[in-house]
Each structure stands twice: as structure tokens, then as C-alpha cells.
Design an enzyme around this catalytic site. Structure first.
Site, PDB file in Angstrom:
ATOM      1  N   SER A 144       0.833  -1.059  -0.083  1.00  0.00           N
ATOM      2  CA  SER A 144       0.078  -0.135   0.038  1.00  0.00           C
ATOM      3  C   SER A 144       0.747   1.292  -0.126  1.00  0.00           C
ATOM      4  O   SER A 144       2.166   1.262   0.400  1.00  0.00           O
ATOM      5  CB  SER A 144      -1.203   0.059   1.122  1.00  0.00           C
ATOM      6  OG  SER A 144      -1.897   1.351   1.838  1.00  0.00           O
ATOM      7  N   TYR A 158      -2.586  -0.427  10.405  1.00  0.00           N
ATOM      8  CA  TYR A 158      -2.141  -0.891   8.547  1.00  0.00           C
ATOM      9  C   TYR A 158      -0.797  -0.166   7.835  1.00  0.00           C
ATOM     10  O   TYR A 158      -0.136  -1.472   7.409  1.00  0.00           O
ATOM     11  CB  TYR A 158      -3.890  -0.171   7.878  1.00  0.00           C
ATOM     12  CG  TYR A 158      -3.510  -0.055   6.628  1.00  0.00           C
ATOM     13  CD1 TYR A 158      -3.576  -1.558   5.997  1.00  0.00           C
ATOM     14  CD2 TYR A 158      -3.428   0.587   5.604  1.00  0.00           C
ATOM     15  CE1 TYR A 158      -4.086  -2.172   4.685  1.00  0.00           C
ATOM     16  CE2 TYR A 158      -3.352   0.106   3.629  1.00  0.00           C
ATOM     17  CZ  TYR A 158      -4.147  -0.975   4.271  1.00  0.00           C
ATOM     18  OH  TYR A 158      -4.024  -0.888   2.469  1.00  0.00           O
TER      19      TYR A 158
END
Length: 249
Positions: A144, A158
Site C-alpha cells: 500500500s 495498517y
């Protein structure tokens, strides 16, 4: 004149491939000639529909139920893939979960599951796949852009999990390079999926922070993955490659 597809004769295993980016990757790799196995945990109808669409288009596909939080489930699914298709050439680690919460509200369940699926499963799948991959093999993680930039509160867990893939990619590239296997990490930015649709207030607030003020499409990520899986990307390894519309620019 017959045109040979870039992934003709290859076999790909996609961890977390029934929906969103994973499904688009499965479709693209199949379109480019690969036989595709994909795992799912909670969406059997979507997984079967995807398999049927690939088969209807002339490809070969297999859906395997496997929770990416379970070590043996991952190892067994890769074994099933090799048993079904006779080999393994490409591993795509796409399974992931997203827990957004302030630090003080993160539960141990949030922490453990995020690390189990976003990090631990990637290590396990890579370890197991490496038993079968040969020269020209490909391992591709789906990370990501939040490993590079986290512009809002609540995303620390995350971001940490996706940052771990950056170091893992570099280390695995060194481990597996002598065998002719490349390892890379694709870092998408905001992409229009069920988990992060582009028609919400959150999306509206995010778009002005990007160089291209729009969400990406799953097909754009899939085409990048297919390139990395193909013969033209044989000199790319150990890289974390961002495809985020300028989110991190």
C-alpha cells in the site's frame, strides 16, 4: 499468425483473489495466458463466478477456500494448486485486512489479525511457494502507498503492516535472486473497491490530496502486476513500486 500470450504456460497462485484488486489480477493473469488458482475465505459465490468467467473465456482457474490467517490452510492451498496444474510460476500475495482506529482503541484482536494476514501470511506463502518456483519465478506482494504516506489519523496499524512488506521484499529478493526468482512489492493508492469505494465522503476528502484527483481502477493495478509477472520484468527485483495517482508525491 498465432500470437503467444506473455504468461502462456505459467501457473499463478493468488492469495486473496475473489474480489476487488485480487479478482482483477486473476482475470488479467488468465487473459495473459496463465492458469490461475485463487483463495477466498468468505465469498464462495464471488470466487466461483470469477472461475466460471475465466473458464468461459478459454482459461483455466481454480478457487480454493483458505483463511490466510491459518498456516496450514495457506500451505495446503499452494499444494492443491501444484497438484491441479502441475507447477507454480507466480505467487501474488493480495490477502489483506484494514483496521482503522485511534491507538487507544486498537484491540489485541485487531493487532493480531492484521499482522497474521497482512504480514505473516505473506511470509508463509512465500516460503511455501519457493519450494516450487524455478528460474523466472515471480513473487509479487500487494502492499500500500500508506507504507510511504499516512495522511490521516487511525491508520498506524495498517501502515505498519504494509511497511513490513518493504523490508520483506528486499530480504526475499536477496534470498531468492540466486535462483532466478524476482520479488517485488506493488503499492496501490486509493482504488475503487468494495472496501474503499470512490463515492463516499472519505473519498471526496482524499481526492484533492492526489496529483491525479481520482481513485484508481482495479484493472490499472492488475495490468501492473501482470507486467511484473511477465518476461519483460526479469531485471526488476527487491522493489516497492507505487501506483497511486500521485498520492505520495
Amino acid at each position: 499468425m498465432t500470437t503467444t500470450l506473455p504468461l502462456s504456460g505459467k501457473v499463478a497462485f493468488i492469495q486473496g483473489g475473489s474480489r476487488g484488486i485480487g479478482a482483477a489480477i486473476a482475470q488479467r493473469l488468465a487473459r495473459d495466458g496463465a492458469s490461475v488458482a485463487l483463495t477466498y475465505s468468505q465469498s464462495p459465490q464471488a470466487a466461483e463466478a470469477l472461475v466460471q468467467s475465466i473458464v468461459a473465456a478459454g482459461g483455466r482457474a481454480l478457487a480454493i477456500r483458505a483463511d490466510s490467517a491459518g498456516e496450514q490452510a495457506i500451505r495446503h492451498a499452494i499444494g492443491q494448486t501444484v497438484e491441479a496444474f502441475g507447477r507454480l510460476d507466480i505467487l501474488v500475495n493480495n490477502a489483506g485486512v484494514l483496521a482503522i482506529a485511534p491507538l487507544e482503541e486498537l484491540s489485541m484482536e485487531d493487532i493480531d489479525r492484521t499482522l497474521a494476514i497482512n504480514v505473516r501470511s505473506v511470509v508463509i506463502a512465500s516460503q511455501e511457494a519457493a519450494k516450487y518456483l524455478g528460474d523466472g519465478g515471480r513473487i509479487i506482494h500487494i502492499g500500500s502507498t500508506n507504507a510511504e504516506r499516512m495522511p490521516f489519523a487511525g491508520g498506524a496499524l495498517y501502515a505498519m503492516s504494509k511497511s513490513a512488506l518493504v523490508g520483506l521484499t528486499k530480504g526475499l529478493a536477496r534470498d531468492l535472486g540466486p535462483r532466478g526468482i524476482t520479488v517485488n512489492n506493488v503499492q496501490p493508492g486509493p482504488v475503487d473497491t468494495e472496501m474503499n469505494p470512490d463515492n463516499t465522503e472519505f473519498a471526496a476528502a482524499l481526492k484533492p490530496t492526489m496529483a491525479l484527483p481520482r481513485y484508481g481502477q482495479v484493472e490499472e493495478i492488475a495490468s501492473f502486476v501482470s507486467y511484473l509477472a511477465g518476461p519483460e520484468a526479469g531485471y526488476i527485483t527487491g522493489a516497492s513500486l507505487t501506483i497511486d495517482g500521485g498520492f505520495s508525491a
